[in-house]
Design a protein around this motif. Structure first.
Motif, short mmCIF file in Angstrom:
data_model
loop_
_atom_site.label_atom_id
_atom_site.label_comp_id
_atom_site.label_asym_id
_atom_site.label_seq_id
_atom_site.Cartn_x
_atom_site.Cartn_y
_atom_site.Cartn_z
N MET A 3 0.81 -1.22 0.00
CA MET A 3 0.00 0.00 0.00
C MET A 3 0.84 1.26 0.00
N LEU A 4 2.14 1.13 0.24
CA LEU A 4 3.03 2.29 0.24
C LEU A 4 4.10 2.13 -0.84
N PRO A 5 4.03 2.93 -1.90
CA PRO A 5 5.07 2.84 -2.93
C PRO A 5 6.42 3.32 -2.39
N GLN A 6 7.47 2.96 -3.10
CA GLN A 6 8.82 3.27 -2.65
C GLN A 6 9.05 4.77 -2.47
N THR A 7 8.45 5.60 -3.30
CA THR A 7 8.64 7.05 -3.15
C THR A 7 8.13 7.54 -1.80
N ILE A 8 7.01 7.00 -1.34
CA ILE A 8 6.47 7.39 -0.03
C ILE A 8 7.34 6.82 1.08
N LEU A 9 7.76 5.57 0.96
CA LEU A 9 8.65 4.99 1.97
C LEU A 9 9.95 5.78 2.06
N GLN A 11 10.37 9.03 1.44
CA GLN A 11 10.11 10.30 2.11
C GLN A 11 9.92 10.10 3.62
N LEU A 12 9.20 9.05 3.99
CA LEU A 12 9.02 8.72 5.42
C LEU A 12 10.37 8.46 6.07
N ALA A 13 11.25 7.72 5.38
CA ALA A 13 12.58 7.41 5.90
C ALA A 13 13.43 8.67 6.02
N SER A 14 13.35 9.53 5.02
CA SER A 14 14.11 10.79 5.06
C SER A 14 13.69 11.64 6.25
N ASN A 15 12.39 11.74 6.48
CA ASN A 15 11.90 12.50 7.63
C ASN A 15 12.37 11.87 8.95
N GLY A 16 12.34 10.55 9.01
CA GLY A 16 12.80 9.86 10.22
C GLY A 16 14.28 10.10 10.49
N ASP A 31 8.44 19.25 12.96
CA ASP A 31 7.02 18.88 12.87
C ASP A 31 6.70 18.74 11.38
N HIS A 32 7.00 17.57 10.83
CA HIS A 32 6.83 17.33 9.40
C HIS A 32 5.36 17.36 9.00
N THR A 33 5.13 17.60 7.73
CA THR A 33 3.78 17.42 7.19
C THR A 33 3.57 15.92 6.97
N PRO A 34 2.34 15.46 7.08
CA PRO A 34 2.08 14.04 6.81
C PRO A 34 2.46 13.71 5.36
N VAL A 35 3.01 12.55 5.17
CA VAL A 35 3.42 12.09 3.85
C VAL A 35 2.32 11.27 3.21
N VAL A 36 1.55 10.57 4.02
CA VAL A 36 0.55 9.66 3.49
C VAL A 36 -0.64 9.56 4.45
#
Length: 119
Positions: A3-9, A11-16, A31-36
């Motif tokens: 359900m999560l494409p690599q581009t979203i994963l 971005q989530l990893a970069s924010n983490g 305080d990041h914006t939600p990615v998904v």
């Protein structure tokens, strides 16, 4: 996780990673914006995720609301979300039209005021 494409994963990893580096430096986190946005099509559960843990990419952080609960900031395992089925047996879906327009903290404050996630 399908359900999560690599581009979203990514971005989530970069924010983490960004927040981990800030914590290690003794700085406040971003305080990041939600990615998904994820939701149960046959229930009232919603997740707005902003980052994943660099040391455990199965753990995501965001604004969470179960169908019976109140919105809260917290962590969730992506593997649990992938395995979850709603009341009618439907899997969790990604909102393909979601575009964040505020930080996760702003979404959390709005959700507390409204009693549910508005996104």
């Amino acid at each position: 996780m399908d359900m999560l494409p690599q581009t979203i994963l990514d971005q989530l990893a970069s924010n983490g990673r960004a927040n981990q580096a800030r914590m290690e430096a003794g700085e406040d986190t971003i305080d990041h914006t939600p990615v998904v946005k994820l939701f149960t099509p046959d229930g009232g559960a919603t997740w707005l995720l902003s980052e994943i843990e660099p040391d455990d990419p199965d753990i995501a952080f965001g604004l969470l609301r179960s169908r019976a609960g109140y919105p809260e900031l917290g962590s969730v395992r992506l593997s649990v979300l992938a395995a979850h089925r709603g009341r009618l047996g439907l899997p969790i879906e990604r909102d393909l039209h979601f575009k964040a327009n505020a930080s996760l903290g702003t979404y959390a404050e709005r959700a507390r005021q409204a009693g549910g996630i508005i996104a």
